[in-house]
Design an enzyme around this catalytic site. Structure first.
Site, mmCIF file in Angstrom:
data_model
loop_
_atom_site.group_PDB
_atom_site.id
_atom_site.type_symbol
_atom_site.label_atom_id
_atom_site.label_comp_id
_atom_site.label_asym_id
_atom_site.label_seq_id
_atom_site.Cartn_x
_atom_site.Cartn_y
_atom_site.Cartn_z
ATOM 1 C CG ASP A 1 -11.921 22.160 27.271
ATOM 2 O OD1 ASP A 1 -12.027 21.028 26.780
ATOM 3 O OD2 ASP A 1 -10.824 22.754 27.399
ATOM 4 N N GLY B 1 -6.728 13.344 18.386
ATOM 5 C CA GLY B 1 -6.753 14.510 19.269
ATOM 6 C C GLY B 1 -7.101 14.214 20.706
ATOM 7 C CD GLN B 2 -9.276 9.596 24.268
ATOM 8 O OE1 GLN B 2 -9.249 8.743 23.377
ATOM 9 N NE2 GLN B 2 -9.849 9.390 25.440
ATOM 10 C CB SER B 3 -5.011 15.419 25.222
ATOM 11 O OG SER B 3 -6.109 16.210 25.617
ATOM 12 C CG HIS C 1 -13.519 13.840 27.182
ATOM 13 N ND1 HIS C 1 -12.434 13.001 27.365
ATOM 14 C CD2 HIS C 1 -13.132 14.746 26.255
ATOM 15 C CE1 HIS C 1 -11.444 13.395 26.590
ATOM 16 N NE2 HIS C 1 -11.843 14.452 25.890
ATOM 17 C CG HIS D 1 -14.741 17.890 23.265
ATOM 18 N ND1 HIS D 1 -13.785 18.728 23.802
ATOM 19 C CD2 HIS D 1 -14.121 16.692 23.104
ATOM 20 C CE1 HIS D 1 -12.650 18.072 23.943
ATOM 21 N NE2 HIS D 1 -12.820 16.830 23.527
HETATM 22 P P1 5GP Z 1 -9.411 15.625 24.322
HETATM 23 O O1 5GP Z 1 -8.253 16.355 23.683
HETATM 24 O O2 5GP Z 1 -8.920 14.454 25.154
HETATM 25 O O3 5GP Z 1 -10.529 15.261 23.388
HETATM 26 O O4 5GP Z 1 -10.078 16.657 25.322
HETATM 27 C C1 5GP Z 1 -9.542 16.928 26.575
HETATM 28 C C2 5GP Z 1 -9.998 18.318 26.945
HETATM 29 O O5 5GP Z 1 -9.758 18.485 28.322
HETATM 30 C C3 5GP Z 1 -9.216 19.429 26.231
HETATM 31 O O6 5GP Z 1 -10.113 20.209 25.453
HETATM 32 C C4 5GP Z 1 -8.570 20.215 27.352
HETATM 33 O O7 5GP Z 1 -8.592 21.601 27.140
HETATM 34 C C5 5GP Z 1 -9.410 19.813 28.562
HETATM 35 N N1 5GP Z 1 -8.682 19.834 29.819
HETATM 36 C C6 5GP Z 1 -7.441 19.351 30.038
HETATM 37 N N2 5GP Z 1 -7.102 19.518 31.331
HETATM 38 C C7 5GP Z 1 -8.175 20.116 31.922
HETATM 39 C C8 5GP Z 1 -8.431 20.553 33.275
HETATM 40 O O8 5GP Z 1 -7.613 20.403 34.186
HETATM 41 N N3 5GP Z 1 -9.624 21.135 33.507
HETATM 42 C C9 5GP Z 1 -10.567 21.308 32.521
HETATM 43 N N4 5GP Z 1 -11.711 21.902 32.875
HETATM 44 N N5 5GP Z 1 -10.361 20.899 31.257
HETATM 45 C C10 5GP Z 1 -9.180 20.316 30.963
#
Ligand code: 5GP
Ligand code: ZN
Length: 113
Positions: A33, A92-94, A99, A101
């Protein structure tokens, strides 16, 4: 494999956006991440695009990402780790490519906050 042109993680699978890979095979990709929330923070994704846990009906995807998380733990010799799936922006999904974690290397509170 289903890919979406505008999906960040599909671009990481394709190699058009760089990422620090832990491993990649024909089914899954695991990479660090970019904004780690623990000393070890790896994301495990299926190479096939699916937006979220709720929007995914294919049990193969679930199996691939959970087995992939175990493979990461074994490769990094981790025995204590937390797996998280955020579903929906309110949780918190962005990035809308399903995926898992995998986080390790610090204590994790339980119940989670
Ligand atoms: P979410 O918030 O959707 O559960 O997790 C998305 C994750 O993707 C976040 O923890 C964020 O730091 C990570 N992330 C976002 N953009 C990138 C990227 O360009 N490269 C990597 N390696 N991680 C990313
Ligand atoms: Zn995608």
């Amino acid at each position: 494999m289903t890919t979406l042109e505008n999906c960040l993680f599909c671009k990481i699978v394709a190699g058009t956006i760089p990422a620090q890979l832990v491993f990649q095979d024909e089914d899954i990709t695991a990479f660090y991440d970019v904004n780690p929330q623990a000393p070890v923070h790896v994301l495990i994704i299926a190479n096939t695009h699916t937006a979220s846990h709720l929007e995914t009906d294919d049990p193969t995807i679930y199996a691939q990402v959970l087995a992939g998380a175990k493979k990461v733990a074994q490769q990094l010799t981790l025995t204590d780790y937390r797996l998280v799936i955020n579903n929906g922006a309110g949780a918190g999904q962005s990035v809308f490519h399903l995926h898992v974690h995998l986080m390790a290397g610090r204590p994790f509170a339980w119940p989670a906050g």
